[in-house]
Scaffold this motif. Structure first.
Motif, short mmCIF file in Angstrom:
data_model
loop_
_atom_site.label_atom_id
_atom_site.label_comp_id
_atom_site.label_asym_id
_atom_site.label_seq_id
_atom_site.Cartn_x
_atom_site.Cartn_y
_atom_site.Cartn_z
N GLY A 133 -9.78 1.48 -1.18
CA GLY A 133 -10.62 1.60 0.01
C GLY A 133 -12.06 1.29 -0.28
N THR A 140 0.83 -1.20 0.00
CA THR A 140 0.00 0.00 0.00
C THR A 140 0.87 1.26 0.00
OG1 THR A 140 -1.85 1.10 1.13
CG2 THR A 140 -0.15 0.11 2.51
N THR A 198 -5.75 2.74 3.68
CA THR A 198 -5.95 1.33 3.33
C THR A 198 -4.59 0.65 3.42
OG1 THR A 198 -7.80 1.85 1.87
CG2 THR A 198 -6.67 -0.25 1.52
N GLU A 251 -8.50 -0.39 6.92
CA GLU A 251 -8.58 1.02 6.56
C GLU A 251 -9.07 1.81 7.76
OE1 GLU A 251 -12.86 1.38 4.30
OE2 GLU A 251 -11.21 0.53 3.16
#
Length: 519
Positions: free
Chosen positions: A178, A142, A186, A204
């Motif tokens: 998300g 991420t 996220t 998240e």
């Protein structure tokens, strides 16, 4: 059937990742600036966990000197593939010193030794690895969205990993941004293949009160991914800050040998107000699959304080899971140091340690003379017998540590034999203030007993000649030390320190015994 209590790993064990090999489960958690880093625990029943080693356990594997608290080792992912264990992780340097990044290490035995880190040319945090049944491996992680629709929107990316060259190849794919409009951070993504479909699990909302778990699904590993209509599929944020468990998120899934599914995840247990001194702990919930989607804690929809684990080996309610109590010997795997492994700064001696004082203090993001263990219980007694012939300007003793900016020290202060004293000092931000002080009626070479009597948010600091003859020096407020009050990501550590406060020194601190007894 055995009823076990959550959390399964009490104390600061955040970001749990899990995999199963045969009849055994293996679990790793984040450790930030503490070394040895990334503890590896083994279990046959998801309940009784045996520490078997650490991933980052020898000098030179990583350079963390100068990284301030809540930097370091973030969010590992552990997987097993064709005889090899793979662990991917992020080293975060909040000073932006250029030493951070994502890396992979491998081992054929999860107890070690693990390979030196192999650095991956990707940005972001929370890397994960997925082995497809066609033999291909995929890295995902991420990062802040390249084209965000709102502030702190993040995205989950995916690229193929060449296992021979240990480098990313091929096109990059953006899988997820998300589940909820406006959701931030996220993170902690993991991919699974269940009944032919690819399932993406992600947290998240940020790893605090608003944490949540969401899930998406696709027919191909590269997507497109469609979110579950029930997202977030598990969260406690709607329960309010008075709930017994808060901040549920950062989950990983595992299938047991009997075909049942389970999830480990982090969460916090507040007490004494909205404070969680024990940090983010590891919890366990059952999972079932309905219409191709995972259902967490079916019938309850929240993390329970008690879990029925049908295949659990004997466990007595009220017992401590995953740790031992009483005297903590030098070979206990709970011992950690700051930005160095304990054997780099201390020598084991019988039931204790010889810890040479260092010029560095606990207020600096360096390698101070510090050894400590996690606080794992709300109510606990810690009793330490130690001696050191301290010189003027030197100090040594017990410490309750959150960070270099926030900690409480119960220190013997060096001076003439008639001027020796023990001082309780609270460092808060850039300042320090004296909580209490008392003289020490003993020779410089005599052993001194220092103790912590922790009852909820009251941290009673005591000193004396023997464990039976202790006087209260001061009482510190634990609510001023947790991450709600101070920031950061960690629970509290209880340990021993010694410093010459910048001066050259040859003084040695002898830790005769260190006792940790839950009450």
């Amino acid at each position: 059937m055995t009823v076990v209590h959550n959390p399964i790993l009490p104390g600061c064990h955040p970001d749990p990742t899990i995999c199963r090999v045969g009849d055994e489960f293996y679990l790793v958690t984040s450790t930030f600036e503490y070394l040895p880093g990334l503890p590896v625990l083994r279990s046959r029943d998801l309940v009784n966990w045996e520490p078997i080693g650490h991933v980052i356990d020898r000098p030179g594997m990583l350079d963390m000197v100068g990284m301030r608290s809540s930097s370091g080792l973030y969010a590992p992912t552990l997987r097993f593939h064709e005889g090899t264990f793979y662990l991917v992780c992020t080293l975060v340097d909040q000073n932006d010193g250029g030493r951070g990044g994502n890396f992979v290490v491998t081992a054929t035995d999860p107890a070690g030794p693990w390979s030196d880190p192999i650095w991956l040319d990707v940005d972001g945090i929370d890397p994960s690895i997925f082995f497809d049944d066609d033999g291909r491996a995929w890295m995902h992680g991420t990062r802040l969205a390249r084209e965000p629709q709102w502030h702190d929107q993040t995205e989950v990316w995916l690229r193929e990993l060449d296992l021979q060259e240990m480098e990313l190849i091929g096109e990059e794919h953006i899988l997820w941004r998300g589940a909820v409009l406006g959701a931030v951070w996220t993170e902690g993504p993991h991919l699974y293949k269940v009944d032919g479909a690819y399932v993406l699990l992600a947290a998240e909302g940020g790893t605090e009160f608003h944490h949540a778990i969401s899930v998406a699904r696709a027919d191909a590993v590269t997507g497109p991914y469609v979110g579950n209509k029930a997202n977030p599929v598990l969260t406690h944020r709607h329960l309010g800050r008075g709930a017994d468990i808060i901040g549920v998120g950062h989950a990983d899934l595992v299938e047991a040998a009997d075909g049942s599914w389970w999830s480990v995840m982090l969460a916090m247990r507040p007490y004494g107000g909205y404070h969680y001194n024990l940090g983010r702990e590891t919890f366990l919930v059952p999972v079932v699959w309905e219409d191709g989607w995972p259902v967490f804690a079916p019938g309850e929809g929240r993390v329970p304080l008690e879990v029925d684990v049908p295949f659990a080996i004997d466990w007595a309610p009220g017992a401590t899971q995953g740790d031992s109590t009483g005297i903590v010997p030098p070979d206990d795997p709970r011992w950690t140091a700051l930005r160095a492994v304990p054997t780099e700064i201390a020598v084991s001696s019988g039931d204790g340690w010889t810890l040479p004082l260092r010029a560095e203090s606990l207020a600096e993001p360096l390698v101070p003379a510090f050894l400590g263990i996690r606080q794992q219980h709300v109510d606990v007694d810690v009793v330490v017998a130690l001696d050191a012939d301290l010189q003027d300007g030197e100090e040594a003793g017990l410490v309750v540590r959150q960070s270099e900016r926030d900690h409480v020290r119960l220190s013997i202060v060096g001076g003439s034999h008639t001027d020796r004293r023990v001082s309780a000092i609270h460092r808060n931000g850039d300042g320090e203030h004296l909580l209490g002080e008392m003289p020490l009626a003993c020779d410089a070479t005599d052993s001194v007993v220092l103790a912590l009597r922790i009852r909820g948010q009251a941290y009673e600091l005591c000193a004396g000649r023997t464990p039976q003859e202790l006087d209260v020096v001061a009482v510190a407020d634990g609510a001023a030390l947790d991450s709600v009050a101070t920031g950061g990501f960690l629970g509290l550590w209880l340990g021993v320190h010694g410093t010459s406060n910048g001066a050259p020194t040859s003084t040695e601190l002898h830790i005769r015994s260190f006792e940790y007894v839950p009450r």
